[in-house]
Design a protein around this motif. Sequence first.
Motif, PDB file in Angstrom:
ATOM      1  N   LYS A   4       0.811  -1.230   0.000  1.00 34.44           N
ATOM      2  CA  LYS A   4       0.000   0.000   0.000  1.00 34.44           C
ATOM      3  C   LYS A   4       0.837   1.270   0.000  1.00 34.44           C
ATOM      4  O   LYS A   4       0.308   2.361   0.084  1.00 34.44           O
ATOM      5  N   ILE A   5       2.162   1.139  -0.096  1.00 37.21           N
ATOM      6  CA  ILE A   5       3.019   2.322  -0.057  1.00 37.21           C
ATOM      7  C   ILE A   5       2.813   3.155  -1.325  1.00 37.21           C
ATOM      8  O   ILE A   5       1.937   2.876  -2.129  1.00 37.21           O
ATOM      9  N   ALA A   6       3.616   4.204  -1.478  1.00 35.44           N
ATOM     10  CA  ALA A   6       3.689   4.964  -2.716  1.00 35.44           C
ATOM     11  C   ALA A   6       2.391   5.636  -3.097  1.00 35.44           C
ATOM     12  O   ALA A   6       2.018   5.678  -4.248  1.00 35.44           O
ATOM     13  N   LYS A   7       1.682   6.114  -2.117  1.00 41.80           N
ATOM     14  CA  LYS A   7       0.613   7.042  -2.431  1.00 41.80           C
ATOM     15  C   LYS A   7       1.229   8.424  -2.238  1.00 41.80           C
ATOM     16  O   LYS A   7       2.018   8.625  -1.333  1.00 41.80           O
ATOM     17  N   ILE A   8       0.884   9.373  -3.098  1.00 40.25           N
ATOM     18  CA  ILE A   8       1.415  10.726  -2.935  1.00 40.25           C
ATOM     19  C   ILE A   8       0.490  11.474  -1.986  1.00 40.25           C
ATOM     20  O   ILE A   8      -0.706  11.547  -2.212  1.00 40.25           O
ATOM     21  N   MET A 222       8.692  17.429  -6.193  1.00 39.75           N
ATOM     22  CA  MET A 222       8.505  16.950  -4.838  1.00 39.75           C
ATOM     23  C   MET A 222       7.920  15.566  -4.744  1.00 39.75           C
ATOM     24  O   MET A 222       7.702  15.081  -3.659  1.00 39.75           O
ATOM     25  N   GLU A 223       7.667  14.924  -5.877  1.00 39.23           N
ATOM     26  CA  GLU A 223       6.989  13.638  -5.814  1.00 39.23           C
ATOM     27  C   GLU A 223       7.672  12.673  -4.846  1.00 39.23           C
ATOM     28  O   GLU A 223       7.019  11.975  -4.098  1.00 39.23           O
ATOM     29  N   GLN A 224       9.004  12.678  -4.868  1.00 40.85           N
ATOM     30  CA  GLN A 224       9.744  11.780  -3.984  1.00 40.85           C
ATOM     31  C   GLN A 224       9.397  12.021  -2.517  1.00 40.85           C
ATOM     32  O   GLN A 224       9.000  11.114  -1.804  1.00 40.85           O
ATOM     33  N   SER A 225       9.528  13.273  -2.116  1.00 39.82           N
ATOM     34  CA  SER A 225       9.355  13.560  -0.694  1.00 39.82           C
ATOM     35  C   SER A 225       7.884  13.485  -0.276  1.00 39.82           C
ATOM     36  O   SER A 225       7.577  13.448   0.911  1.00 39.82           O
ATOM     37  N   LEU A 226       6.982  13.443  -1.231  1.00 41.27           N
ATOM     38  CA  LEU A 226       5.573  13.387  -0.876  1.00 41.27           C
ATOM     39  C   LEU A 226       5.035  11.965  -0.826  1.00 41.27           C
ATOM     40  O   LEU A 226       3.896  11.735  -0.439  1.00 41.27           O
ATOM     41  N   ALA A 227       5.864  11.012  -1.245  1.00 40.03           N
ATOM     42  CA  ALA A 227       5.413   9.621  -1.180  1.00 40.03           C
ATOM     43  C   ALA A 227       5.262   9.229   0.279  1.00 40.03           C
ATOM     44  O   ALA A 227       6.071   9.587   1.115  1.00 40.03           O
ATOM     45  N   MET A 228       4.208   8.537   0.615  1.00 37.29           N
ATOM     46  CA  MET A 228       4.028   8.158   2.019  1.00 37.29           C
ATOM     47  C   MET A 228       3.351   6.799   2.121  1.00 37.29           C
ATOM     48  O   MET A 228       2.784   6.292   1.165  1.00 37.29           O
ATOM     49  N   SER A 229       3.428   6.247   3.295  1.00 39.50           N
ATOM     50  CA  SER A 229       2.716   5.018   3.520  1.00 39.50           C
ATOM     51  C   SER A 229       1.464   5.384   4.301  1.00 39.50           C
ATOM     52  O   SER A 229       1.525   5.867   5.415  1.00 39.50           O
ATOM     53  N   VAL A 230       0.318   5.163   3.656  1.00 42.79           N
ATOM     54  CA  VAL A 230      -0.945   5.608   4.250  1.00 42.79           C
ATOM     55  C   VAL A 230      -1.239   4.897   5.556  1.00 42.79           C
ATOM     56  O   VAL A 230      -1.864   5.453   6.451  1.00 42.79           O
ATOM     57  N   LEU A 255      -1.421  16.795  10.566  1.00 40.68           N
ATOM     58  CA  LEU A 255      -0.925  15.437  10.366  1.00 40.68           C
ATOM     59  C   LEU A 255      -0.266  15.396   8.995  1.00 40.68           C
ATOM     60  O   LEU A 255      -0.911  15.690   7.993  1.00 40.68           O
ATOM     61  N   TYR A 256       1.050  15.083   8.951  1.00 44.26           N
ATOM     62  CA  TYR A 256       1.724  15.129   7.654  1.00 44.26           C
ATOM     63  C   TYR A 256       2.094  13.755   7.123  1.00 44.26           C
ATOM     64  O   TYR A 256       2.587  13.624   6.008  1.00 44.26           O
ATOM     65  N   ASP A 257       1.872  12.733   7.920  1.00 46.25           N
ATOM     66  CA  ASP A 257       2.184  11.387   7.440  1.00 46.25           C
ATOM     67  C   ASP A 257       1.327  10.357   8.170  1.00 46.25           C
ATOM     68  O   ASP A 257       0.977  10.555   9.344  1.00 46.25           O
ATOM     69  N   GLY A 258       0.976   9.269   7.498  1.00 46.87           N
ATOM     70  CA  GLY A 258       0.301   8.150   8.125  1.00 46.87           C
ATOM     71  C   GLY A 258      -1.147   8.408   8.492  1.00 46.87           C
ATOM     72  O   GLY A 258      -1.782   9.331   7.996  1.00 46.87           O
ATOM     73  N   VAL A 304      -6.368  10.702   7.775  1.00 47.36           N
ATOM     74  CA  VAL A 304      -5.205  10.333   6.969  1.00 47.36           C
ATOM     75  C   VAL A 304      -4.490  11.617   6.553  1.00 47.36           C
ATOM     76  O   VAL A 304      -5.126  12.632   6.297  1.00 47.36           O
ATOM     77  N   ALA A 305      -3.148  11.574   6.485  1.00 46.74           N
ATOM     78  CA  ALA A 305      -2.353  12.749   6.088  1.00 46.74           C
ATOM     79  C   ALA A 305      -2.610  13.097   4.614  1.00 46.74           C
ATOM     80  O   ALA A 305      -2.915  12.206   3.837  1.00 46.74           O
ATOM     81  N   ALA A 306      -2.465  14.362   4.215  1.00 47.68           N
ATOM     82  CA  ALA A 306      -2.209  15.468   5.125  1.00 47.68           C
ATOM     83  C   ALA A 306      -3.542  16.082   5.521  1.00 47.68           C
ATOM     84  O   ALA A 306      -4.408  16.254   4.682  1.00 47.68           O
ATOM     85  N   SER A 307      -3.704  16.389   6.792  1.00 51.54           N
ATOM     86  CA  SER A 307      -4.931  17.053   7.222  1.00 51.54           C
ATOM     87  C   SER A 307      -4.718  17.778   8.539  1.00 51.54           C
ATOM     88  O   SER A 307      -3.734  17.542   9.239  1.00 51.54           O
ATOM     89  N   GLY A 308      -5.658  18.671   8.836  1.00 45.00           N
ATOM     90  CA  GLY A 308      -5.617  19.393  10.099  1.00 45.00           C
ATOM     91  C   GLY A 308      -6.708  18.835  10.993  1.00 45.00           C
ATOM     92  O   GLY A 308      -7.849  18.708  10.569  1.00 45.00           O
TER      93      GLY A 308
END
Length: 451
Positions: A4-8, A222-230, A255-258, A304-308
């Motif tokens: 499930k990784i590699a979601k931007i 920024m695609e690289q740095s924005l990849a995250m594991s949901v 929340l910036y990740d996960g 889920v990131a990113a959110s306030g």
Amino acid sequence: KSAKIAKIRTPIVCVLGHVDHGKTSLLDRIRGSSVVSSEAGAITQHIGATLVPIEAIRAMSTSMQKIPVTVPGLLFIDTPGHHAFTTLRARGGALADMAIVVVDINEGFQPQTIEALQILRGCKTPFVVALTKIDRVHGWRVVENAPFLTTFAQQNERIQEFMETRHYEIVGKLSDLGFNCERFDRVQDFARNIAIVPISAHTGEGIADLLMVMIGLAQRYMEQSLAMSVDGPGCGTVLEVKEERGLGPTLDVILYDGTLSVGDEIMLASEDGVITTKVRSLLKPRPMKEILTEERFERVKSVVAASGVKVAAPNLDRVIAGSPLRGVRGDREAVATQIRQEMEEIHVKLVEDGLVIKADTIGALEALCQELENKEIGVMRAAVGPVSRHDLITAETIKNPLYKVVLAFNTPLLPDAADIVKETKQMKVFSGRVIYQLIDAYLLWRDQQKR
Ligand code: GDP
Ligand code: MG
């Protein structure tokens, strides 16, 4: 590894600039632009932020419709005229992935504009300059919500010339600060040149261009740095600690990740060190149309990131604004160590022959340190929080009388510290809300002492 990784994730955008140049108006305009959008593309209010999904941006800009985009949208942090938000951090870097620097076309650069640019340079944050209030240019003919080039073509020669002159003044100023800039439609390489987008928050002119340039930046660099594991544990940054009626102390968190869920164990930095607690509830603002319901917030099970989001949990009253928030799965001690490092890791050498500095957040403290270092002023002690008695006692022990001072950036004096300053008249405390003005005040005093 999980499939499930590699979601931007949604990039986080911060808006900075001098007071009254139009930061709030720009965000209001972007928020107000949701009329056209479908359910899926609705702009939503978060805690401390506004989410603009890609569908809403597409609906605003015809030229966007053909471009393939993987970024799900933009999360704008609402900066309530408070500088420190721009220096918020995530994992030792800047919390904001990108920034918009707002400059009033009629006023040009002002102290806080320069400070904003210094901070962005320090954090290496990509940014765009929004040259705003173009509708105020004398004789401007408004073309409501038009792209900039459309409205520019409608203006008479005198206005076009004025715009070009102003534009090159700004390009020159930015060049003095070491930035290479061009008007957005003339930028060939967004990695080399910073785009300037002329806009009006009042008429909507150029707003679609601005959003498009932001998406372009995120997309290309920024695609690289924005990849995250949901499905990873939630990682966030605390914007504010707020007392809410019926809930007690709560945290406004970006929340910036996960993913963060009710019942999750979380760790945070407090005035008493790292604390562990459990998420009792997660709250989001209610949509505007439901404002008449009794509860101000809507309860959700997870985000889920990113959110306030607003987090309610036991023992939050001494949590420090700017603290990291970490969901804990497994090794608690490792997470605690990480948090401690993030809170203490100021990228500056502390020296014996230096002064004492205090600031409201770790990011602000670091920005101040960097500027002092540039001026070859040493720092002996640097800490987050208001100026305390202890800080004054520390400053008192400094041998060099020219360093026997405390610089307080965006942070108040505690009453007992204020008493000491009043009684002894020896201790000097400089307070300020703009970094280089604070440093200038100190330098002026230091020069006077030397005479
Ligand atoms: P902030 O301090 O940077 O958040 O600035 P505000 O958004 O509060 O704006 C300051 C003032 O400038 C307000 O009176 C706004 O109505 C006005 N303003 C902001 N943007 C524009 C614009 O694009 N056009 C015009 N004519 N006025 C603007
Ligand atoms: Mg404002």
